[in-house]
Design a protein around this motif. Structure first.
Motif, PDB file in Angstrom:
ATOM      1  N   PRO A  28       0.809  -1.654  -0.197  1.00  0.00           N
ATOM      2  CA  PRO A  28       0.027  -0.054   0.258  1.00  0.00           C
ATOM      3  C   PRO A  28       1.074   0.893  -0.100  1.00  0.00           C
ATOM      4  O   PRO A  28       0.354   2.592  -0.065  1.00  0.00           O
ATOM      5  N   LEU A  29       2.498   1.145   0.133  1.00  0.00           N
ATOM      6  CA  LEU A  29       3.167   2.512   0.351  1.00  0.00           C
ATOM      7  C   LEU A  29       3.765   1.954  -0.474  1.00  0.00           C
ATOM      8  O   LEU A  29       4.250   3.607  -1.031  1.00  0.00           O
ATOM      9  N   LEU A  30       3.177   1.668  -1.796  1.00  0.00           N
ATOM     10  CA  LEU A  30       4.180   2.267  -3.236  1.00  0.00           C
ATOM     11  C   LEU A  30       3.923   2.922  -3.743  1.00  0.00           C
ATOM     12  O   LEU A  30       4.644   3.325  -4.167  1.00  0.00           O
ATOM     13  N   ASP A  31       2.432   4.070  -3.731  1.00  0.00           N
ATOM     14  CA  ASP A  31       2.199   4.510  -4.254  1.00  0.00           C
ATOM     15  C   ASP A  31       2.189   6.072  -3.689  1.00  0.00           C
ATOM     16  O   ASP A  31       2.315   6.602  -3.877  1.00  0.00           O
ATOM     17  N   VAL A  32       2.997   5.553  -2.782  1.00  0.00           N
ATOM     18  CA  VAL A  32       3.736   7.043  -1.743  1.00  0.00           C
ATOM     19  C   VAL A  32       2.538   7.621  -1.524  1.00  0.00           C
ATOM     20  O   VAL A  32       2.083   9.084  -1.660  1.00  0.00           O
ATOM     21  N   PRO A  33       1.113   6.743  -0.250  1.00  0.00           N
ATOM     22  CA  PRO A  33       0.045   8.503  -0.197  1.00  0.00           C
ATOM     23  C   PRO A  33       0.441   8.534   0.967  1.00  0.00           C
ATOM     24  O   PRO A  33       1.720   8.696   1.818  1.00  0.00           O
ATOM     25  N   PRO A  34      -0.310   9.840   1.419  1.00  0.00           N
ATOM     26  CA  PRO A  34       0.037  10.956   2.537  1.00  0.00           C
ATOM     27  C   PRO A  34      -0.880   9.267   3.887  1.00  0.00           C
ATOM     28  O   PRO A  34      -1.763   8.221   3.605  1.00  0.00           O
ATOM     29  N   THR A  35       0.224   9.609   4.710  1.00  0.00           N
ATOM     30  CA  THR A  35      -0.292   9.286   5.878  1.00  0.00           C
ATOM     31  C   THR A  35      -0.925   9.493   6.787  1.00  0.00           C
ATOM     32  O   THR A  35       0.115  11.374   7.004  1.00  0.00           O
ATOM     33  N   ASP A  36      -1.165   9.082   8.077  1.00  0.00           N
ATOM     34  CA  ASP A  36      -1.437   9.974   9.507  1.00  0.00           C
ATOM     35  C   ASP A  36       0.570   9.760  10.173  1.00  0.00           C
ATOM     36  O   ASP A  36       0.526   8.730  11.249  1.00  0.00           O
ATOM     37  N   ARG A  37       1.127  10.444   9.697  1.00  0.00           N
ATOM     38  CA  ARG A  37       2.637  10.478  10.288  1.00  0.00           C
ATOM     39  C   ARG A  37       2.251  10.772  11.499  1.00  0.00           C
ATOM     40  O   ARG A  37       2.857  10.292  12.941  1.00  0.00           O
ATOM     41  N   ALA A  38       0.882  11.939  11.808  1.00  0.00           N
ATOM     42  CA  ALA A  38       0.966  12.528  13.645  1.00  0.00           C
ATOM     43  C   ALA A  38       0.642  11.153  14.393  1.00  0.00           C
ATOM     44  O   ALA A  38       1.175  11.445  15.296  1.00  0.00           O
ATOM     45  N   PHE A  39       0.147  11.006  13.993  1.00  0.00           N
ATOM     46  CA  PHE A  39      -0.817   9.497  15.068  1.00  0.00           C
ATOM     47  C   PHE A  39       0.387   8.357  15.392  1.00  0.00           C
ATOM     48  O   PHE A  39       0.129   7.873  16.569  1.00  0.00           O
ATOM     49  N   ILE A  40       1.392   7.627  14.160  1.00  0.00           N
ATOM     50  CA  ILE A  40       1.607   7.398  14.754  1.00  0.00           C
ATOM     51  C   ILE A  40       3.304   7.481  14.872  1.00  0.00           C
ATOM     52  O   ILE A  40       3.555   6.729  16.301  1.00  0.00           O
ATOM     53  N   LEU A  41       3.593   9.275  15.046  1.00  0.00           N
ATOM     54  CA  LEU A  41       4.443   9.738  15.517  1.00  0.00           C
ATOM     55  C   LEU A  41       4.357   9.479  17.197  1.00  0.00           C
ATOM     56  O   LEU A  41       4.902   9.148  18.440  1.00  0.00           O
ATOM     57  N   GLU A  42       3.418  10.184  17.381  1.00  0.00           N
ATOM     58  CA  GLU A  42       2.352   9.934  18.829  1.00  0.00           C
ATOM     59  C   GLU A  42       2.308   8.990  19.357  1.00  0.00           C
ATOM     60  O   GLU A  42       2.344   8.826  20.822  1.00  0.00           O
ATOM     61  N   THR A  43       1.793   7.487  18.770  1.00  0.00           N
ATOM     62  CA  THR A  43       1.635   6.428  19.670  1.00  0.00           C
ATOM     63  C   THR A  43       2.798   6.090  20.216  1.00  0.00           C
ATOM     64  O   THR A  43       3.046   5.201  21.315  1.00  0.00           O
ATOM     65  N   LEU A  44       4.200   6.015  19.085  1.00  0.00           N
ATOM     66  CA  LEU A  44       5.154   5.413  19.361  1.00  0.00           C
ATOM     67  C   LEU A  44       5.663   6.502  20.766  1.00  0.00           C
ATOM     68  O   LEU A  44       6.367   5.916  21.399  1.00  0.00           O
ATOM     69  N   ALA A  45       5.412   7.443  21.054  1.00  0.00           N
ATOM     70  CA  ALA A  45       5.911   8.662  21.941  1.00  0.00           C
ATOM     71  C   ALA A  45       5.597   8.558  23.461  1.00  0.00           C
ATOM     72  O   ALA A  45       5.842   8.551  24.329  1.00  0.00           O
ATOM     73  N   THR A  46       3.962   8.544  23.416  1.00  0.00           N
ATOM     74  CA  THR A  46       3.488   7.910  24.448  1.00  0.00           C
ATOM     75  C   THR A  46       2.418   6.422  24.577  1.00  0.00           C
ATOM     76  O   THR A  46       2.301   6.666  25.832  1.00  0.00           O
ATOM     77  N   LYS A  47       2.526   5.829  24.144  1.00  0.00           N
ATOM     78  CA  LYS A  47       2.843   4.514  24.547  1.00  0.00           C
ATOM     79  C   LYS A  47       4.015   3.417  24.868  1.00  0.00           C
ATOM     80  O   LYS A  47       4.762   3.182  24.442  1.00  0.00           O
ATOM     81  N   ASP A  48       3.675   2.895  26.184  1.00  0.00           N
ATOM     82  CA  ASP A  48       4.720   1.933  26.480  1.00  0.00           C
ATOM     83  C   ASP A  48       5.089   0.439  25.712  1.00  0.00           C
ATOM     84  O   ASP A  48       4.366   0.182  24.280  1.00  0.00           O
TER      85      ASP A  48
END
Length: 96
Positions: free
Chosen positions: A48-68
């Protein structure tokens, strides 16, 4: 393999025992099938990433930063099964 076995392998730094467990788990007792399951998940996540679609990077980075780390590990396993299921070649019952 028992939880104690895995804890001892981790404490000893025995990555081979740990990855063997993962392969056996993902392959329903068959190490080669487990390797294929891991590959299927990576391919299904990559396509799904081969066409370089927009993704919710903020959600990903927030999840990585805030979850144990345990929650992130649990998420990792759920994502693995999600992408294997999307591959269309599903051998699991979907329970973790």
């Amino acid at each position: 393999m028992s939880l104690q076995y895995l804890k001892e392998a981790a404490a000893a730094g025995d990555r081979e025992k740990l990855i063997r467990y993962v392969r056996l788990h993902f392959g329903d007792g068959n190490e080669e099938a487990g390797r294929a399951e891991i590959d299927k998940a990576w391919i299904a996540a990559l396509e799904p990433l081969l066409d370089v679609p927009p993704t919710d990077r903020a959600f990903i980075l927030e999840t990585l930063a805030t979850k144990d780390v345990a929650t992130l590990a649990h998420l990792f396993f759920h994502l693995h099964f999600h992408f294997v299921q999307r591959s269309g070649d599903w051998i699991h019952d979907g329970r973790l």
